[in-house]
Motif scaffolding. Structure first.
Motif, PDB file in Angstrom:
ATOM      1  N   MET A 140      77.818 102.451  75.583  1.00 16.82           N
ATOM      2  CA  MET A 140      76.869 103.488  76.003  1.00 16.82           C
ATOM      3  C   MET A 140      76.714 104.551  74.917  1.00 16.82           C
ATOM      4  O   MET A 140      75.610 105.029  74.651  1.00 16.82           O
ATOM      5  CB  MET A 140      77.328 104.130  77.317  1.00 16.82           C
ATOM      6  N   LEU A 141      77.817 104.903  74.252  1.00 16.54           N
ATOM      7  CA  LEU A 141      77.762 105.887  73.176  1.00 16.54           C
ATOM      8  C   LEU A 141      76.980 105.354  71.978  1.00 16.54           C
ATOM      9  O   LEU A 141      76.163 106.072  71.387  1.00 16.54           O
ATOM     10  CB  LEU A 141      79.179 106.294  72.768  1.00 16.54           C
ATOM     11  N   ALA A 142      77.188 104.088  71.629  1.00 18.47           N
ATOM     12  CA  ALA A 142      76.431 103.497  70.517  1.00 18.47           C
ATOM     13  C   ALA A 142      74.936 103.488  70.842  1.00 18.47           C
ATOM     14  O   ALA A 142      74.104 103.790  69.974  1.00 18.47           O
ATOM     15  CB  ALA A 142      76.932 102.085  70.223  1.00 18.47           C
ATOM     16  N   MET A 143      74.580 103.162  72.087  1.00 20.93           N
ATOM     17  CA  MET A 143      73.168 103.178  72.492  1.00 20.93           C
ATOM     18  C   MET A 143      72.602 104.586  72.389  1.00 20.93           C
ATOM     19  O   MET A 143      71.480 104.779  71.897  1.00 20.93           O
ATOM     20  CB  MET A 143      73.022 102.657  73.920  1.00 20.93           C
ATOM     21  N   THR A 144      73.362 105.560  72.840  1.00 18.68           N
ATOM     22  CA  THR A 144      72.910 106.953  72.767  1.00 18.68           C
ATOM     23  C   THR A 144      72.710 107.372  71.313  1.00 18.68           C
ATOM     24  O   THR A 144      71.690 107.983  70.964  1.00 18.68           O
ATOM     25  CB  THR A 144      73.923 107.875  73.471  1.00 18.68           C
ATOM     26  N   LEU A 171      87.102  90.552  69.314  1.00 19.65           N
ATOM     27  CA  LEU A 171      88.421  91.171  69.213  1.00 19.65           C
ATOM     28  C   LEU A 171      88.507  92.139  68.038  1.00 19.65           C
ATOM     29  O   LEU A 171      89.463  92.902  67.947  1.00 19.65           O
ATOM     30  CB  LEU A 171      89.493  90.084  69.027  1.00 19.65           C
ATOM     31  N   ALA A 172      87.517  92.080  67.165  1.00 23.42           N
ATOM     32  CA  ALA A 172      87.540  92.917  65.957  1.00 23.42           C
ATOM     33  C   ALA A 172      86.128  93.401  65.644  1.00 23.42           C
ATOM     34  O   ALA A 172      85.142  92.766  66.001  1.00 23.42           O
ATOM     35  CB  ALA A 172      88.087  92.124  64.780  1.00 23.42           C
ATOM     36  N   GLY A 173      86.067  94.523  64.973  1.00 22.46           N
ATOM     37  CA  GLY A 173      84.790  95.082  64.539  1.00 22.46           C
ATOM     38  C   GLY A 173      84.210  96.044  65.550  1.00 22.46           C
ATOM     39  O   GLY A 173      84.672  96.139  66.685  1.00 22.46           O
ATOM     40  N   PRO A 174      83.167  96.760  65.128  1.00 19.77           N
ATOM     41  CA  PRO A 174      82.545  97.763  65.987  1.00 19.77           C
ATOM     42  C   PRO A 174      81.596  97.131  67.008  1.00 19.77           C
ATOM     43  O   PRO A 174      81.244  95.962  66.905  1.00 19.77           O
ATOM     44  CB  PRO A 174      81.745  98.608  64.990  1.00 19.77           C
ATOM     45  N   VAL A 175      81.188  97.936  67.974  1.00 22.68           N
ATOM     46  CA  VAL A 175      80.065  97.583  68.827  1.00 22.68           C
ATOM     47  C   VAL A 175      78.854  98.282  68.191  1.00 22.68           C
ATOM     48  O   VAL A 175      78.957  99.424  67.736  1.00 22.68           O
ATOM     49  CB  VAL A 175      80.282  97.997  70.305  1.00 22.68           C
ATOM     50  N   VAL A 176      77.727  97.570  68.106  1.00 19.48           N
ATOM     51  CA  VAL A 176      76.539  98.069  67.406  1.00 19.48           C
ATOM     52  C   VAL A 176      75.352  98.059  68.357  1.00 19.48           C
ATOM     53  O   VAL A 176      75.158  97.097  69.102  1.00 19.48           O
ATOM     54  CB  VAL A 176      76.226  97.197  66.161  1.00 19.48           C
ATOM     55  N   ALA A 177      74.569  99.124  68.324  1.00 22.94           N
ATOM     56  CA  ALA A 177      73.351  99.209  69.134  1.00 22.94           C
ATOM     57  C   ALA A 177      72.176  99.563  68.225  1.00 22.94           C
ATOM     58  O   ALA A 177      72.343 100.214  67.199  1.00 22.94           O
ATOM     59  CB  ALA A 177      73.492 100.264  70.225  1.00 22.94           C
ATOM     60  N   ALA A 178      71.000  99.121  68.645  1.00 26.35           N
ATOM     61  CA  ALA A 178      69.778  99.477  67.927  1.00 26.35           C
ATOM     62  C   ALA A 178      68.736  99.955  68.929  1.00 26.35           C
ATOM     63  O   ALA A 178      68.717  99.514  70.084  1.00 26.35           O
ATOM     64  CB  ALA A 178      69.241  98.288  67.136  1.00 26.35           C
ATOM     65  N   ALA A 179      67.896 100.848  68.466  1.00 24.78           N
ATOM     66  CA  ALA A 179      66.741 101.325  69.229  1.00 24.78           C
ATOM     67  C   ALA A 179      65.515 101.072  68.363  1.00 24.78           C
ATOM     68  O   ALA A 179      65.520 101.392  67.170  1.00 24.78           O
ATOM     69  CB  ALA A 179      66.878 102.809  69.553  1.00 24.78           C
ATOM     70  N   VAL A 180      64.478 100.494  68.962  1.00 22.32           N
ATOM     71  CA  VAL A 180      63.273 100.135  68.201  1.00 22.32           C
ATOM     72  C   VAL A 180      62.029 100.548  68.970  1.00 22.32           C
ATOM     73  O   VAL A 180      61.893 100.258  70.164  1.00 22.32           O
ATOM     74  CB  VAL A 180      63.216  98.620  67.918  1.00 22.32           C
TER      75      VAL A 180
END
Length: 185
Positions: A77-81, A13-22
């Protein structure tokens, strides 16, 4: 070069969505990598250090405001990009955990359960989770009544009770039902 991509934080309910690429090096295997949700905090922290020492990686996020503006799926999808675009090299192929891909021109495939199948996705899962957990622990210092150091922004009983008592913070996702309902009261 194959990049693994994963995200964390779609449900809170709070905070950002985070993505990583490795992109893991071909000559350096990291034994025991797995889906971050299956690892203890101690193991995740140890793996995070090892991954960051040997791999090419990028971590990116979409803010609560972006989530509210474009919806959680599009923000994911934007965080992944952003994570892929943050790499210092263009991968030859990308493996994304889940059943959807961002709209991009990279050679890529979605892999359901990929964070338990492909080490590069496991590594991305670990980096994203550790990064987001640190953000929520830091946010808990500013907003201690919500218990974010324990629940990481998820809608636990403790978090919902605090939301009822204190209302939403700037870090709450106003487009999510429990938060938007509190604002109506």
């Amino acid at each position: 070069m194959i990049a693994g991509v994963d995200e964390v934080g779609r449900g809170p309910l709070a905070g950002p969505v985070v993505a990583a690429a490795v992109i893991l090096p071909h000559d350096h295997a990291i034994a025991g990598l797995d889906d971050s949700k299956k690892l203890t905090a101690t193991k995740r922290a140890r793996f995070e250090v090892e991954i960051m020492e040997c791999a090419r990686f990028s971590v990116a996020q979409c803010s609560e405001a972006e989530i509210d503006e474009i919806n959680i799926l599009q923000a994911t999808m934007l965080a992944m990009t952003r994570a892929v675009e943050g790499l210092d090299a263009v991968p030859d192929h990308i493996l994304v955990d889940g059943n959807r891909l961002p709209k991009w021109t990279y050679s890529a495939e979605a892999v359901i359960g990929g964070d338990a199948l492909h080490p590069c996705i496991s590594a991305a899962s670990i980096l994203a989770k550790e990064f987001r957990d640190r953000l929520m622990i830091a946010a808990a210092e500013q907003y201690p009544q919500y218990g974010w150091e324990r629940n990481k922004g998820y809608g636990t009983a403790e978090h919902l009770a605090a939301l009822r008592q204190y209302g939403p913070t700037p870090l709450h996702r106003r487009s999510f039902a429990p938060v938007s309902q509190m604002e109506l009261l």
